[in-house]
Design an enzyme around this catalytic site. Structure first.
Site, short mmCIF file in Angstrom:
data_model
loop_
_atom_site.label_atom_id
_atom_site.label_comp_id
_atom_site.label_asym_id
_atom_site.label_seq_id
_atom_site.Cartn_x
_atom_site.Cartn_y
_atom_site.Cartn_z
N ILE A 315 0.81 -1.22 0.00
CA ILE A 315 0.00 0.00 0.00
C ILE A 315 0.84 1.27 0.00
O ILE A 315 0.35 2.36 -0.25
CB ILE A 315 -0.99 -0.02 1.19
CG1 ILE A 315 -1.83 -1.30 1.14
CG2 ILE A 315 -1.91 1.17 1.20
CD1 ILE A 315 -2.60 -1.50 -0.16
N GLY A 316 2.13 1.16 0.27
CA GLY A 316 2.96 2.36 0.13
C GLY A 316 4.09 2.43 1.12
O GLY A 316 5.25 2.46 0.75
N ARG A 399 -3.60 8.12 20.65
CA ARG A 399 -2.69 8.58 19.61
C ARG A 399 -2.85 10.07 19.36
O ARG A 399 -3.89 10.64 19.62
CB ARG A 399 -2.99 7.83 18.31
CG ARG A 399 -2.52 6.41 18.42
CD ARG A 399 -2.27 5.84 17.07
NE ARG A 399 -2.46 4.41 17.12
CZ ARG A 399 -2.48 3.64 16.06
NH1 ARG A 399 -2.36 4.18 14.86
NH2 ARG A 399 -2.63 2.35 16.17
N GLU A 489 -14.99 9.01 6.15
CA GLU A 489 -15.18 9.73 7.41
C GLU A 489 -15.47 11.21 7.21
O GLU A 489 -15.93 11.87 8.13
CB GLU A 489 -13.99 9.53 8.33
CG GLU A 489 -12.77 10.28 7.89
CD GLU A 489 -11.56 10.00 8.79
OE1 GLU A 489 -11.38 8.86 9.19
OE2 GLU A 489 -10.82 10.95 9.06
N HIS A 525 -6.55 4.00 -2.48
CA HIS A 525 -6.56 3.12 -1.31
C HIS A 525 -7.46 3.71 -0.24
O HIS A 525 -7.44 4.92 0.00
CB HIS A 525 -5.14 2.94 -0.77
CG HIS A 525 -5.12 2.36 0.61
ND1 HIS A 525 -5.44 1.05 0.84
CD2 HIS A 525 -4.88 2.92 1.82
CE1 HIS A 525 -5.38 0.82 2.15
NE2 HIS A 525 -5.05 1.94 2.76
N HIS A 578 -2.69 -4.16 11.06
CA HIS A 578 -2.85 -3.61 12.41
C HIS A 578 -2.60 -4.66 13.48
O HIS A 578 -2.61 -4.37 14.66
CB HIS A 578 -4.25 -3.01 12.57
CG HIS A 578 -4.47 -1.86 11.63
ND1 HIS A 578 -3.88 -0.65 11.81
CD2 HIS A 578 -5.18 -1.76 10.49
CE1 HIS A 578 -4.22 0.16 10.83
NE2 HIS A 578 -5.01 -0.49 10.01
N CYS A 610 -3.21 -2.20 4.39
CA CYS A 610 -2.83 -0.80 4.61
C CYS A 610 -1.31 -0.72 4.55
O CYS A 610 -0.64 -1.73 4.32
CB CYS A 610 -3.38 -0.30 5.95
SG CYS A 610 -3.39 1.50 6.08
#
Ligand code: GLN
Ligand code: ZN
Length: 645
Positions: A315-316, A399, A489, A525, A578, A610
């Site tokens: 994904i990068g 976070r 979102e 993505h 994750h 991800c």
């Protein structure tokens, strides 16, 4: 309820609620000992249940309400013992389109909570005027409304307000960093103050949690812009000053005028308002279609890229190692030069390419070592943004993120990612994906300007990214990914506003990607997302390939794509990044087999769900080895399929 995520509680049918946590009471006592009169804040029982999740599929969380209220009664009793006069109870769900059974539950709930403490029922992020007939019957003593997000509700709230209720005017925006125009607010609220007298409270629109703490500590901003901002501490001063001005104190009124003066200057500032960007925006709509349809593009891309069936990619980002973080810190502190930092990052790109070659991935990435954050990186390279040193806000539990600030019309003074992409591509004969953050995500994850719309900000970003896409393809980058994890979102809270948002958000993505030639493959993505509601917008993005999170739900999310008959290519994530679990080859094969029953195998990609920046290399390499092996196994199984749609 904001673009800042929350940790979702899970409810079971047999849950009981008892007092087990004393921090609130300890803190209240501490404040009282220091001589402060405090207003403790509780999340309301209905919002708590509504925003949580049922652990069992058909379980109605509302059935827990009576038991939950017993828990709330215990909290209130304790606060009453401490001599608390007012408690704030937040019910943010009141700003949603709320089903009637949830609305109906409010009346009895608040009757049950009635005690000798005054309750300020608090709402934010939207208007509640559609619920006033219900609200005004509640056994509470006041209402807080968000006049920053929904100023239009003021008059109807005033008209319906019970005579003995307090109205808390949430006028200072708690969710953004702009200095308040106090002179203007004082003007606007003068009559309200006259009408309500002492029943009129002045407040921030919502919790100050969404704003960084203290502007006076910040030393990373352009000096001319300090007087445009206010962080949490400054917002408290604003509240006090506005309050005094409304009490008809002459000094305070003059102070408000003075305080607002820099905003007047900003309204005229030529570094903020750039006519050439506005002019380009006027033509942007014409730029939003790619020259050919996906069906026509696909054959050109297949012959340009020559990829196998079930192509593998990531994904990068690759692990942000301690060494990368150290180099970044040393660079920031001036301990290493720009050139040294550049070298350190290049060697990481080099290393990432080599590892991917060895793993046998088909489409490589440069690994994003040079990016501190997927939005801040671009904000630092675009004109029109400010980035802070200390502007941290809480996001997702514990976070923190440091959003950039959009201060002016946005433009791209120079290519932002080209050197890295070119360098990475020079190291391999396999295609290396260019990697961009999409316009909607950059907008959603920054503090936006308020003098132009979110749509306009996003369009400006789209034009800047469009030029980047073009630069990349001209430099030989044949695949470009434009990440849009924030698309879902960013949806407005009310259904009525959602289609408008989705229209302009999709359009912005299309403007950003629309400069791509037919043979340039555009990827996008998105992370975990309930795609059902937005699947037609996702399809309307017309990205050639979309990679999504599906591994946690065991491919259940693919339902939406299958049912909709999603026309382009999809990479359903087969590795939950994750989690520290390393997926086995068999596990990934099983997921892919499932996916291939739903989506034509010719349109399937194989990738993690991800970016891998939070993982370490060791586990990443094992997981990707398994992933590549699974893709090869699937390739053999499906070798009989011809490569057409
Ligand atoms: N390209 C980004 C990465 O790999 C995408 C991150 C995201 O989806 N939040 O890190
Ligand atoms: Zn993601």
């Amino acid at each position: 309820m904001t673009n800042y995520h929350y940790i979702v509680p899970e409810f079971h049918a047999d849950d009981r609620f008892t007092l087990a946590w004393s921090q609130l009471f300890d803190e209240v006592s501490e404040a009282q000992t220091l001589g402060y009169q405090v207003k403790p804040v509780l999340l309301g029982p209905l919002s708590y249940l509504y925003l949580g999740k049922s652990a069992e599929p058909d379980f109605d969380r509302l059935t827990l309400l009576p038991r939950l209220l017993v828990g709330y009664q215990a909290v209130l009793a304790k606060l009453s013992q401490l001599g608390i006069e007012w408690v704030q109870i937040d019910e943010p769900i009141l700003a949603l389109d709320l089903e009637s059974k949830w609305q109906d539950a409010f009346k009895l709930a608040y009757q049950i909570l009635r005690c000798d403490i005054n309750v300020l029922l608090t709402t934010y992020f939207g208007a509640v005027n559609d619920k006033l007939s219900m609200l005004t019957q509640l056994a509470v003593d006041g209402l807080h409304i968000d006049l920053s997000a929904a100023p239009e509700q003021l008059n109807s709230v005033l008209a319906a307000l019970p005579e003995d209720w307090v109205l808390s005017l949430g006028i200072i925006n708690g969710r953004n960093i702009w200095r308040a125009d106090l002179a203007h607010y004082a003007e606007r609220l003068r009559d309200v103050k006259t009408q309500l007298g002492a029943r009129c409270w002045i407040a921030s629109s919502c919790s100050l949690l969404h704003s960084p703490v203290d502007l006076s500590q910040e030393n990373g901003l352009d000096p001319t812009t300090y007087s445009w901002f206010a962080f949490a501490k400054q917002k408290m001063d604003e509240i006090a000053l506005l309050h005094d001005a409304l009490e008809q104190e002459n000094d305070a009124q003059r102070a408000c005028e003075q305080y607002s003066a820099p905003l007047r200057q900003r309204e005229q500032a030529s570094e903020v308002h750039k006519p050439h960007i506005r002019a380009r925006l006027n033509d942007a709509n014409a730029l939003s279609e790619r020259a050919l349809s996906y069906a026509e593009r696909v054959s050109q891309q297949r012959s340009a890229l020559n990829l196998p069936l079930f192509p593998t990619t990531t994904i990068g980002s690759f692990p942000q190692t301690d060494a990368i973080r150290r180099a970044r810190r040393e660079h920031r502190l001036g301990l290493i030069t720009d050139a040294q930092y550049q070298d350190a990052m290049q060697s990481n790109v080099h290393d990432a390419i080599q590892r991917q070659e060895q793993l046998g991935l088909d489409v490589l990435v440069h690994g994003e070592a040079e990016r501190n954050d997927m939005v801040e990186y671009f904000a630092e390279r675009l004109e029109g943004f400010q980035t802070t040193q200390l502007g941290w806000v809480q996001s997702y539990g514990s976070r923190c993120v440091k959003p950039a600030i959009v201060v002016a019309d946005i433009e791209r003074p120079a290519a932002m990612t080209l050197d890295w992409a070119q360098y990475a591509q020079s190291l391999s004969v396999k295609p290396v994906k260019g990697m961009l953050t999409g316009p909607v995500t950059i907008m959603c994850w920054t503090f936006p300007r308020e003098d132009i719309s979110r749509q306009q900000i996003t369009e400006q970003l789209a034009l800047a990214l469009r030029d980047e896409v073009d630069d990349l393809q001209r430099a030989g980058i044949g695949i470009i990914q434009i990440d849009e994890p924030a698309l879902r979102e960013g949806l407005p809270l009310r259904h009525q506003a959602q289609s408008d948002y989705l229209n302009w958000a999709v359009n912005a993505f299309k403007v950003a990607s629309g400069s791509a030639w037919p043979q340039t493959q555009i990827h996008t993505h998105m992370c975990y997302s309930d795609f059902n509601q937005i699947i037609d917008s996702v399809a309307a993005l017309d990205a050639d390939v979309i990679t999504i999170e599906t591994s946690r739900s065991n491919m259940a999310l693919l339902h939406a794509f299958e049912e909709f008959d999603y026309p382009n290519e999809i990479g359903p994530g087969v590795y939950d990044i994750h989690s520290p679990n390393i997926p086995s080859q068999e596990w990934i094969e099983a997921l892919l087999t499932k996916a291939a029953q739903r989506i034509a195998p010719q349109r399937l990609w194989v990738n993690p769900d991800c970016g891998l920046k939070t993982r370490c290399w060791e586990e990443t390499e094992v997981a990707l080895t398994n992933m590549v092996a699974a893709a090869k196994a699937l390739r053999e199984q499906y070798a009989a399929y011809p490569l057409s749609n």
